[in-house]
Design an enzyme around this catalytic site. Structure first.
Site, PDB file in Angstrom:
ATOM      1  N   ASP A 168       0.854  -1.106  -0.002  1.00  7.60           N
ATOM      2  CA  ASP A 168       0.118  -0.111   0.011  1.00  7.60           C
ATOM      3  C   ASP A 168       0.954   1.302   0.062  1.00  7.60           C
ATOM      4  O   ASP A 168       1.951   1.287   0.328  1.00  7.60           O
ATOM      5  CB  ASP A 168      -0.839  -0.194   1.350  1.00  7.60           C
ATOM      6  CG  ASP A 168      -1.934   0.780   1.108  1.00  7.60           C
ATOM      7  OD1 ASP A 168      -2.118   1.489  -0.031  1.00  7.60           O
ATOM      8  OD2 ASP A 168      -2.532   1.286   1.997  1.00  7.60           O
ATOM      9  N   ARG A 172       0.181   7.750  -2.618  1.00  6.07           N
ATOM     10  CA  ARG A 172       0.839   8.711  -1.784  1.00  6.07           C
ATOM     11  C   ARG A 172       2.339   8.892  -2.379  1.00  6.07           C
ATOM     12  O   ARG A 172       2.910  10.210  -2.220  1.00  6.07           O
ATOM     13  CB  ARG A 172       0.712   8.221  -0.404  1.00  6.07           C
ATOM     14  CG  ARG A 172      -0.548   8.786   0.195  1.00  6.07           C
ATOM     15  CD  ARG A 172      -0.877   7.975   1.361  1.00  6.07           C
ATOM     16  NE  ARG A 172      -1.318   6.597   1.274  1.00  6.07           N
ATOM     17  CZ  ARG A 172      -1.418   5.509   2.098  1.00  6.07           C
ATOM     18  NH1 ARG A 172      -1.392   5.941   3.483  1.00  6.07           N
ATOM     19  NH2 ARG A 172      -1.692   4.418   1.751  1.00  6.07           N
ATOM     20  N   SER A 219      -7.626  -5.669  -5.399  1.00  4.58           N
ATOM     21  CA  SER A 219      -8.527  -6.184  -4.422  1.00  4.58           C
ATOM     22  C   SER A 219     -10.024  -6.103  -5.215  1.00  4.58           C
ATOM     23  O   SER A 219     -10.056  -5.373  -6.256  1.00  4.58           O
ATOM     24  CB  SER A 219      -8.664  -5.400  -2.962  1.00  4.58           C
ATOM     25  OG  SER A 219      -9.347  -4.030  -3.204  1.00  4.58           O
ATOM     26  N   GLU A 260     -12.522  -4.544  -4.197  1.00  4.21           N
ATOM     27  CA  GLU A 260     -13.053  -3.197  -4.055  1.00  4.21           C
ATOM     28  C   GLU A 260     -12.025  -2.357  -4.761  1.00  4.21           C
ATOM     29  O   GLU A 260     -12.794  -1.003  -4.949  1.00  4.21           O
ATOM     30  CB  GLU A 260     -12.766  -2.815  -2.518  1.00  4.21           C
ATOM     31  CG  GLU A 260     -13.679  -3.505  -1.467  1.00  4.21           C
ATOM     32  CD  GLU A 260     -13.264  -4.923  -1.314  1.00  4.21           C
ATOM     33  OE1 GLU A 260     -12.145  -5.449  -1.144  1.00  4.21           O
ATOM     34  OE2 GLU A 260     -14.331  -5.852  -1.286  1.00  4.21           O
ATOM     35  N   ASN A 261     -10.875  -2.563  -5.488  1.00  6.12           N
ATOM     36  CA  ASN A 261     -10.106  -1.691  -6.193  1.00  6.12           C
ATOM     37  C   ASN A 261     -10.859  -1.318  -7.541  1.00  6.12           C
ATOM     38  O   ASN A 261     -10.347  -0.297  -8.091  1.00  6.12           O
ATOM     39  CB  ASN A 261      -8.999  -2.092  -6.347  1.00  6.12           C
ATOM     40  CG  ASN A 261      -7.915  -1.952  -5.323  1.00  6.12           C
ATOM     41  OD1 ASN A 261      -7.098  -2.854  -4.783  1.00  6.12           O
ATOM     42  ND2 ASN A 261      -8.032  -1.235  -4.368  1.00  6.12           N
ATOM     43  N   ARG A 269     -12.101   2.358  -8.253  1.00  3.73           N
ATOM     44  CA  ARG A 269     -11.167   3.534  -8.577  1.00  3.73           C
ATOM     45  C   ARG A 269     -11.477   4.107  -9.767  1.00  3.73           C
ATOM     46  O   ARG A 269     -12.195   3.471 -10.603  1.00  3.73           O
ATOM     47  CB  ARG A 269      -9.789   3.109  -8.390  1.00  3.73           C
ATOM     48  CG  ARG A 269      -9.474   2.507  -7.107  1.00  3.73           C
ATOM     49  CD  ARG A 269      -7.923   2.127  -6.994  1.00  3.73           C
ATOM     50  NE  ARG A 269      -7.497   1.854  -5.650  1.00  3.73           N
ATOM     51  CZ  ARG A 269      -6.296   2.066  -4.942  1.00  3.73           C
ATOM     52  NH1 ARG A 269      -5.209   2.635  -5.856  1.00  3.73           N
ATOM     53  NH2 ARG A 269      -6.366   1.670  -3.671  1.00  3.73           N
TER      54      ARG A 269
END
Ligand code: IPE
Ligand code: IPE
Ligand code: MG
Length: 258
Positions: free
Chosen positions: A34, A38, A79, A81-82, A85
């Site tokens: 992860d 950033r 994932s 859930e990704n 994006r």
């Protein structure tokens, strides 16, 4: 896996740092990679550049784990859930997975890595699916590190799928529901046959599991580092392994008497 991995002679491989005890290394390391976004933002770059740098960190980590005698590395790459994006980021990631796999397959074969992919693979782009099938088949009998890449992976989805499969067999009269135990259940997971991770590393400081290996992490030791994934390097892995070696694993029991 990297060009360096492919060409470095055995003698130049990194030996285990003296502070680490070969007998007390985790057999299986799992990692939630992860912080790519950033990392890029800190440099004023688009997020996708963080993903590109993240690939280098993964190659580095695989190489080190292999050199240091870790038997399995399981990495969370995408994932369930990704998919939420932005479309361009998802497309970039799928294309990146294809390119990297195509480019690195020969080196993986040569280095005896056994690669497998865990997740709902049918939802991935077809080109990626065929590369995955090819890479899995071509490295299936390799005797080196087992490298598991979780792609379109979700822990809850994996558990539901296992429950469905067992229910189907029970409904067909092939399985007595009373016979379902942890061993039978685990055999229906993507990780069937793979030992549970001993150590989970999460980068970028987030203190959560994010739907990763919900069953398999039951007794993993957790190491959370503020290092962003593209910066994850030898020193960061070394620190994680040292941290692991300082833990007492009790599995619900009591500490052995000195
Ligand atoms: C991890 O980095 C890579 C994937 C989830 C594909 P992120 O993209 O989640 O980076 P941050 O968390 O936004 O920094
Ligand atoms: C977890 O990272 C998934 C991967 C590393 C592939 P996320 O960035 O998706 O996790 P959250 O959203 O911060 O929980
Ligand atoms: Mg993230």
């Amino acid at each position: 896996m990297s060009r360096a991995l492919a060409t470095t002679p055995i003698s130049q491989r990194q030996s285990l740092p003296p502070q680490l005890d070969a007998a007390r290394l985790p057999a299986h390391v799992a990692v939630i990679m992860d912080g790519n976004g950033r990392w890029a933002r800190q440099r004023g770059l688009p997020r996708v550049m963080g993903h590109r740098a993240g690939v280098e960190a993964l190659k580095r980590t695989l190489r080190l784990c292999s050199d240091w005698g870790i038997q399995a590395l399981t990495a969370y790459a995408f994932s369930t859930e990704n998919w939420s994006r932005p479309g361009e980021e998802v497309t970039f990631l799928m294309t990146l997975f294809e390119r990297v796999l195509a480019r690195e397959l020969e080196a993986l074969e040569r280095e005896q890595v056994r690669i497998r992919f865990f997740g709902d693979l049918e939802q991935l782009p077809e080109g990626l699916q065929s590369l995955i099938a090819d890479a899995t088949a071509r490295t299936a009998t390799n005797g080196g590190i087992r490298f598991n890449v979780c792609t379109n992976y979700g822990g809850r989805r994996e558990l539901v799928r296992a429950a469905q499969r067992l229910a189907e067999r029970a409904a067909a009269g092939q399985l007595d529901p009373a016979a379902i135990d942890e061993t039978l259940f685990a055999a229906e997971l993507h990780t069937a046959g793979e030992a549970d991770p001993d150590l989970l590393i999460r980068t970028s400081g987030e203190q959560r599991i994010s739907n990763f290996l919900l069953w398999q992490l039951a007794y993993a030791e957790l190491h959370i580092t503020d290092v962003l994934w593209p910066d994850f390097d030898e020193a960061a892995l070394h620190a994680a392994l040292l941290d692991y070696q300082g833990r007492t694993r009790r599995f619900g029991g009591v500490e052995p008497r000195p």
